[in-house]
Design a protein around this motif. Structure first.
Motif, PDB file in Angstrom:
ATOM      1  N   LEU A   1      40.656  48.075  55.041  1.00 40.80           N
ATOM      2  CA  LEU A   1      40.457  49.448  54.577  1.00 40.80           C
ATOM      3  C   LEU A   1      39.542  50.209  55.523  1.00 40.80           C
TER       4      LEU A   1
ATOM      5  N   GLY B   1      42.021  52.720  55.848  1.00 33.69           N
ATOM      6  CA  GLY B   1      42.013  53.039  54.421  1.00 33.69           C
ATOM      7  C   GLY B   1      42.114  54.517  54.107  1.00 33.69           C
TER       8      GLY B   1
ATOM      9  N   ARG C   1      44.113  56.558  55.640  1.00 31.44           N
ATOM     10  CA  ARG C   1      45.422  57.091  56.049  1.00 31.44           C
ATOM     11  C   ARG C   1      46.356  57.225  54.861  1.00 31.44           C
ATOM     12  N   TRP C   2      47.060  58.350  54.787  1.00 32.12           N
ATOM     13  CA  TRP C   2      48.031  58.566  53.728  1.00 32.12           C
ATOM     14  C   TRP C   2      49.349  57.903  54.112  1.00 32.12           C
TER      15      TRP C   2
ATOM     16  N   LEU D   1      42.560  48.166  38.111  1.00 32.85           N
ATOM     17  CA  LEU D   1      41.704  48.068  39.294  1.00 32.85           C
ATOM     18  C   LEU D   1      40.504  49.005  39.180  1.00 32.85           C
TER      19      LEU D   1
ATOM     20  N   ALA E   1      49.733  58.081  48.209  1.00 39.86           N
ATOM     21  CA  ALA E   1      48.265  58.051  48.194  1.00 39.86           C
ATOM     22  C   ALA E   1      47.722  56.637  48.017  1.00 39.86           C
TER      23      ALA E   1
ATOM     24  N   ARG F   1      47.001  53.881  49.713  1.00 38.83           N
ATOM     25  CA  ARG F   1      45.918  53.281  50.503  1.00 38.83           C
ATOM     26  C   ARG F   1      44.570  53.958  50.253  1.00 38.83           C
ATOM     27  N   PRO F   2      44.486  55.303  50.401  1.00 37.77           N
ATOM     28  CA  PRO F   2      43.202  55.940  50.088  1.00 37.77           C
ATOM     29  C   PRO F   2      42.777  55.745  48.628  1.00 37.77           C
TER      30      PRO F   2
ATOM     31  N   PHE G   1      43.423  53.108  46.770  1.00 39.42           N
ATOM     32  CA  PHE G   1      42.902  51.735  46.728  1.00 39.42           C
ATOM     33  C   PHE G   1      41.481  51.697  47.292  1.00 39.42           C
ATOM     34  N   PHE G   2      41.293  52.359  48.431  1.00 36.97           N
ATOM     35  CA  PHE G   2      39.984  52.430  49.091  1.00 36.97           C
ATOM     36  C   PHE G   2      38.963  53.063  48.141  1.00 36.97           C
TER      37      PHE G   2
ATOM     38  N   VAL H   1      38.003  50.717  45.096  1.00 36.27           N
ATOM     39  CA  VAL H   1      37.204  49.510  45.259  1.00 36.27           C
ATOM     40  C   VAL H   1      35.905  49.759  46.016  1.00 36.27           C
ATOM     41  N   ASP H   2      35.801  50.877  46.746  1.00 31.52           N
ATOM     42  CA  ASP H   2      34.684  51.035  47.674  1.00 31.52           C
ATOM     43  C   ASP H   2      34.412  52.522  47.900  1.00 31.52           C
TER      44      ASP H   2
ATOM     45  N   VAL I   1      37.767  60.147  52.828  1.00 28.93           N
ATOM     46  CA  VAL I   1      38.733  60.103  51.722  1.00 28.93           C
ATOM     47  C   VAL I   1      38.248  61.055  50.620  1.00 28.93           C
TER      48      VAL I   1
ATOM     49  N   LEU J   1      41.174  62.444  44.381  1.00 25.58           N
ATOM     50  CA  LEU J   1      42.028  61.305  44.045  1.00 25.58           C
ATOM     51  C   LEU J   1      41.800  60.860  42.604  1.00 25.58           C
TER      52      LEU J   1
ATOM     53  N   PRO K   1      46.826  43.079  47.157  1.00 22.93           N
ATOM     54  CA  PRO K   1      47.199  44.348  46.512  1.00 22.93           C
ATOM     55  C   PRO K   1      48.708  44.568  46.377  1.00 22.93           C
ATOM     56  N   TRP K   2      49.451  44.393  47.454  1.00 22.27           N
ATOM     57  CA  TRP K   2      50.872  44.764  47.372  1.00 22.27           C
ATOM     58  C   TRP K   2      51.639  43.759  46.533  1.00 22.27           C
TER      59      TRP K   2
END
Lengths: 270, 283
Positions: free
Chosen positions: A99, A103, A105-106, B50, B168, B170-171, B173-174, B177-178, B187, B192, B234-235
Motif C-alpha cells: 500500500l 495504495g 492509486r485508483w 474490515l 476505489a 485500493r485507496p 483498503f489503504f 487499515v492505515d 488519499v 472515501l 485482500p483479493w
C-alpha cells in the motif's frame, strides 16, 4: 554537494495563537541520522508536521529537500506516531508495505499488467532490507511490536524516499527491540543514503547510532552532536531547571532532574 | 393462494427437484435477484467488516424497515422507500462520524438513530392498515412476487456500486487499515468514508428486499466475517465473501422453495452455520 535534507531557520510554529516552537534552527544533511528528543507535549510531533507542511510556519524559513515544506512529500517516507495492530487485524504485512507503494492509486489492479512484477520485486527487496521477509505474509496483528515496527518502516521506505520521518517508532517496544530497530535505521541510513529524523523519548537505546540529537523543550530546540548537547549546562539552560547529566561506565547517559511535562493524551499529538 | 399451487415439496428425485426450481418465472426472478444481491453484499460486506462498521451497517438495515413501510403507506414502489431511507441514513451516519467524537459517543448516537428508525417503522405500518407484503416479509424477507422490473433495478444499482467500489478498492483498503499514512499519501480519507457509507446504504437497501430488514446481516456481515477469518489476503478474501454469500443465497432460496419457512431464516442459518464451523476449524 546536494542541499541539506532539512533546513530550518528561526522557525516559529503557533497552534491556536500559542507558540509551540519558537525560533528553531535545525539542519539535517543527506544520509544523516538525527534523533528528536524531549518531554511529552514539548512539540516533537509538531516539528515533524511542520516539516511535512501540515502546519504552517508563523515565522522563519524552512526548506525540505530543497523545496518549501509540503512540496517534496513524495520523496518523504512518513511513519506517524501511533499505532499498533491488535490481534483482530487480519491484514498481511506484505499488503501493508505494498500500500505504501501504490495504495493511493485508483482503479483495479490487474495481475500481469506491466509494472506489477517490478512492484512485487521492490516490496520483496525492502522487506529483505528491514529483515521482515520471514513474517511478512502473516496477519500483522499476530506479530510482536518490534516486528510490526519493521514492517511499518518498510512501508515508509518502499518508495525510496530521500528523507524518513519516524514519529516515535520505538514507543511501546522493549529495550532490546528499541536498540535493534535503531541499528536497522542506522544501516538504512548508510546503505540507502537516506536522511532520518527519529522522534524518541529515551536517548540511551539509540545513543550509539545517531549523528545528531535535537532536544525540544520549553518552546525551543537545541541540536548538535550528542556529546555536545546532552550536557548539564545545555539541558539546564533549555529546561530552565537544574539538570545533571551523568556518564555511566557502560557509556549510557543518565539525565537527572529532567522535568516531565504533565501527561495528557492530547499532548502526545501536539 | 400461490403457495398451495406451486409448493409440491421435495420429490426426492434431486434432478427433478432441481429442474423444478427453474420452472416458475417468480422463482427464476428470485434466483436472479438473490444472485445480484449476494455479489453486492459480499463485496461491500467485506469492506464493512474490515472497517469495523458492522454497527453502522446494522443501523442502516434497521432504517430500511421504516423506508419500506413508508413506501407501502404512500403507495409508491417499496424499492424507492428502501433506497431513499438508506441513502439518507448513510448521510446522517457520515455526519455523526464527521463530528470526530470518541468511539463510545459515536456508537451511542448511532444507537439512538436506530431506535428512532424502528419506532418510525411501526408508525408507518400502523398508518397503512393493510400492507400488501405484510410486516413479517418486510422484516424477515420474501422471494415471492419479485418482478422483472425489480430485478432490473437491483441489477443496475448493483453494477453501479460494485463498479465504484472496485475503482476505489485500493485507496479504500489503504484508508481502512492505515488512515494516517493514507492521508499523508494523498488519499481522500474522509471522502472515501462518506462514499463507502453511501455504497453500504445502497447494499443494505438491496439486500433488505430479499432477506428482510432484520436479516440483512446474514448476507452482509456473516459471509464477510467468515472470509476474513479464512484468509488475510485482500483479493482472495473478497472473492471468498462473494462466493459464500452466493452459496448461502442459492441454498436458502432452494430450501425455502420446498418448505414453509421464510427464505431469510435459511440464508441466516446457513451462513451462521458456516461461520461457526470456520471459527471452530481455524481456532
Amino acid at each position: 554537494m546536494s542541499e541539506p535534507a532539512v533546513a530550518l531557520e528561526g522557525a516559529t510554529i503557533r497552534l491556536g495563537g500559542r507558540a509551540i516552537l519558537e525560533d528553531v534552527s535545525l539542519g539535517v544533511a543527506r544520509g544523516e541520522f538525527v534523533a528528536v528528543l524531549g518531554p511529552n507535549g514539548a512539540g516533537k510531533s509538531t516539528l515533524v508536521k511542520a516539516i511535512l507542511g501540515l502546519l504552517p510556519l508563523a515565522a522563519g524559513k524552512a526548506k525540505v529537500l530543497g523545496r518549501p515544506p509540503g512540496e517534496a512529500n513524495a520523496r518523504i517516507g512518513y511513519l506517524p506516531q501511533r499505532r499498533n495492530f491488535d490481534s483482530a487485524t487480519r491484514i498481511r504485512g506484505i499488503d501493508l508495505v505494498r500500500l505504501g507503494l501504490d495504495g493511493s492509486r485508483w482503479g483495479i489492479p490487474i495481475p500481469g499488467l506491466p509494472g506489477t512484477k517490478e512492484k512485487a520485486r521492490r516490496v520483496a527487496e525492502v522487506l529483505e532490507l528491514v529483515g521482515a521477509s520471514r513474517y511478512a505474509t502473516k496477519p500483522i496483528g499476530e506479530l510482536s511490536g518490534g516486528e510490526q515496527q519493521r514492517l511499518l518502516i518498510a512501508q515508509a521506505l518502499v518508495r525510496r524516499p530521500q528523507l524518513l520521518l519516524l514519529d516515535e517508532p520505538l514507543d511501546s517496544l522493549d529495550l532490546a527491540s528499541q536498540a535493534a530497530v535503531a541499528a536497522l535505521v542506522r544501516r538504512i541510513c548508510e546503505q540507502e543514503h537516506v536522511a532520518v529524523l527519529l522522534v524518541a523519548h529515551d536517548v540511551n537505546p539509540i545513543l550509539g547510532f545517531i549523528d545528531q540529537v535535537v532536544y525540544v523543550a520549553g518552546g525551543s530546540a537545541v541540536g548538535g552532536r550528542p556529546r555536545d548537547v546532552i550536557t548539564s549546562e545545555t539541558l539546564t539552560r533549555l529546561f530552565g531547571v537544574p539538570i545533571e547529566v551523568l556518564h555511566a561506565s557502560d557509556g549510557r547517559l543518565v539525565v537527572v532532574g529532567q522535568p516531565e511535562a504533565p501527561f495528557h493524551h492530547g499532548d502526545r499529538h501536539a | 393462494m400461490l403457495d398451495a399451487a406451486v409448493f409440491q415439496g421435495l420429490s426426492w428425485n434431486l434432478l427433478d427437484d432441481f429442474r423444478q426450481l427453474f420452472t416458475y418465472p417468480f422463482m427464476v426472478n428470485a434466483l436472479e435477484a438473490g444472485t445480484i444481491v449476494a455479489v453486492m453484499a459480499g463485496v461491500t460486506g467485506w469492506f464493512m467488516v474490515l472497517r469495523r462498521q458492522a454497527f453502522a451497517g446494522h443501523t442502516l438495515s434497521v432504517i430500511a424497515f421504516p423506508g419500506a413501510a413508508a413506501a407501502g403507506w404512500a403507495g409508491v414502489p417499496l424499492a424507492l422507500g428502501y433506497f431513499g431511507f438508506c441513502g439518507a441514513g448513510a448521510l446522517v451516519l457520515a455526519a455523526i462520524a464527521g463530528t470526530r467524537r470518541s468511539l463510545g459517543a459515536e456508537s451511542a448516537a448511532i444507537g439512538s438513530l436506530q431506535a428512532l428508525a424502528l419506532a418510525l417503522g411501526f408508525v408507518f405500518v400502523s398508518l397503512s392498515h393493510s400492507i400488501l407484503t405484510g410486516l413479517d416479509s418486510l422484516l424477515f424477507g420474501t422471494f415471492l412476487g419479485i418482478t422483472r422490473s425489480q430485478v432490473l433495478v437491483l441489477l443496475v444499482v448493483a453494477v453501479a456500486t460494485v463498479a465504484v467500489t472496485a475503482f476505489a478498492a485500493r485507496p479504500l483498503f489503504f484508508a481502512s487499515v492505515d488512515s494516517d499514512v493514507a492521508r499523508a499519501s494523498g488519499v481522500p480519507v474522509r471522502l472515501l468514508g462518506l462514499g463507502f457509507l453511501l455504497v453500504l446504504g445502497l447494499s443494505v437497501a438491496e439486500t433488505s428486499q430479499i432477506t428482510g430488514a432484520l436479516l440483512v446481516f446474514a448476507l452482509l456481515v456473516t459471509p464477510a466475517a467468515t472470509a476474513h477469518r479464512l484468509t488475510p489476503r485482500p483479493w482472495l478474501g473478497l472473492t471468498l465473501a462473494v462466493a459464500l454469500a452466493l452459496a448461502v443465497t442459492w441454498a436458502g432460496l432452494a430450501l425455502a422453495y420446498f418448505s414453509i419457512y421464510p427464505v431469510g431464516f435459511y440464508v441466516t442459518s446457513l451462513s451462521f452455520g458456516v461461520y461457526v464451523l470456520v471459527r471452530i476449524v481455524t481456532r
